[in-house]
Design a protein around this motif. Sequence first.
Motif: not given
Length: 642
Positions: A259-268, A70-74, A47-48
């Motif tokens: 080509m990506f192994d993993k993905v993180v998708l962020l929304s706000e 800005i970041l919430n629980g990544m 969290v930031y």
Amino acid sequence: MPQNCIAPKPQYSNSNHMEEPPELTQPHNPSVLATMYPITLKFKEVVYKVKLEHKGLCWGSTWTCKEKTILNGMSGVVCPGEILAMLGPSGSGKTTLLTALGGRLGGKISGEITYNNHPFSGSIKRRTGFVAQDDVLYPHLTVTETLVFTALLRLPNSLTRDEKVQHVERVIAELGLSRCRSSMIGGPMLRGISGGEKKRVSIGQEMLINPSLLLLDEPTSGLDSTTALRILSMIKRLASGGRTVITTIHQPSSRLYYMFDKVVLLSEGCPIYYGPASTALDYFSSIGFSTCVTVNPADLLLDLANGIAPDSKHATEQSESLEQERKVVRETLISAYDKNIATRLKAELCSLEVNNQTITKDACTKSHTKHEQWCTSWWHQFKVLLQRGVRERRHEAFNRLRIFQVVSVAFLGGLLWWHTPESHIQDRVALIFFFSVFWGFYPLYNAVFTFPQERRMLIKERSSGMYRLSSYFLARTIGDLPLELALPTAFVFIIYWMGGLKPDPVTFILSLLVVLYSVVVSQSLGLAFGAILMEVKQATTLASVTTFVFLIAGGYYIQQIPPFIVWLKYMSYSYYCYKLLLGVQYNDDDYYECSKGVLCKVIDFPPIKSVGLNHMWVDLSIMALMLLGYRLVAYLALRRVK
């Protein structure tokens, strides 16, 4: 969902699954690079928050400072050999999260980020490559020079210069930069290599240290699809050698996405998906967000991150009701993430088996010490930075416009003061004051730009631990001296003899030394202004006000300054330069023709009498204190730059 990470063998292993080219992984000399130890990166509930700027003040319980999350629980994990891509719309927090994972984010951050179950440290920093979105490179250096200077600074002293250069050659060949190796990088006003080549040079700078962890911010930004595919294919190949790779990317094509192994998708700032790239569409379909048409997965993911449901007919419309609908979609996705992904991810992170192998000491770092260790000595850093600085700025210091400015002013001044007779003491004193003013202010305005223009480069290289600030500062300031002193020397040679000043070689040399002394002091003040403000417009404004004050208080225009403000005169280095030049040209026993047939003492001439011709050593000492003081202020100001 992430599987338990089994850390691969170090890069020197001969296992068949590694596709990393041998020239990067197995240098000729086995000591060329520190052994690449696999790094498993985990981040939990990151969290930031940042404080919003207020006109009021936050005092105790009277005022409440608002914070923006800005970041919430990544949360997530990236294993060696994997590429994790962070997707999301602009402002979703991708770069912030990447910066946090690279150990470069200051401020209020909570959660846990570990590297092989250890917190961020100097050892991890040495093994981390960080490629920023913007390619911060010196425009006047060639591709080879850029990489060679980086290698000389970042590779350990245990290697010879030839070994470092050989390693640069291998990196150039691997990154496909052979065709442009002798081309200048270029900039806004200088034609150079292409955007894709600049990006490969930036990646090459990080690959020189053989990083175990490679972080890239928008590596395909501004590139055409073919160049972007070439860049990402290269990154994929680097990851396959056992590196842990994390990248942000705005809107990849379907070819790049798979080509990506993993993905993180962020929304706000909130995560709405974490897992394999190949199963993202299935996941969203399972929670009710499916599409009936074939679509680029990245496009669908970005629509969802913006709160736009698949096949929505109102994707481009703007209204209060539609905004409310998008808010509902985002809340649904966040809720689904908490229910379907977050709980399971948390359990997997807790039970994850990671190789507990610690980073042992290598040529650059010692893991048991708390003090930052350096790959190279202070003297080595100074020499390399001095050489690089002179090579980069030789074009700037001796460009035709600057030479024309100085030479034209010198010849024009020489013509205006052409062979001024000794009896015209007013004109001679005016010429001496012109010396002190011109070379008191011209270097100041040039020096003001020094650190603001190099701020991005300084932040980038200091963040990578390339060198000590003291070695950079001394190399930067000392390296400028030959370049900055050449033009005033030419100026004095021209105008001194044309103006008809005292035709004595000793007097001429002393006058030249005083002018050069003033140049160095003036440059020091300009460096201090630039380092304190780090913004060109503000620093230039402050320099303008200062030069105006120094001009009128310099001892020529006003001889009798009121006592309550006379201290301004003693703060002006132009005043001391003017006084020293007068002391070189005249002494107490000199006379001039004050009227026809009447001789008067030079010391009684008002502009000279107001400053005096004595205590020259005191004036020299005061200017020396200014020189050291201004540069110390500039150095301390640079230490604040993060």
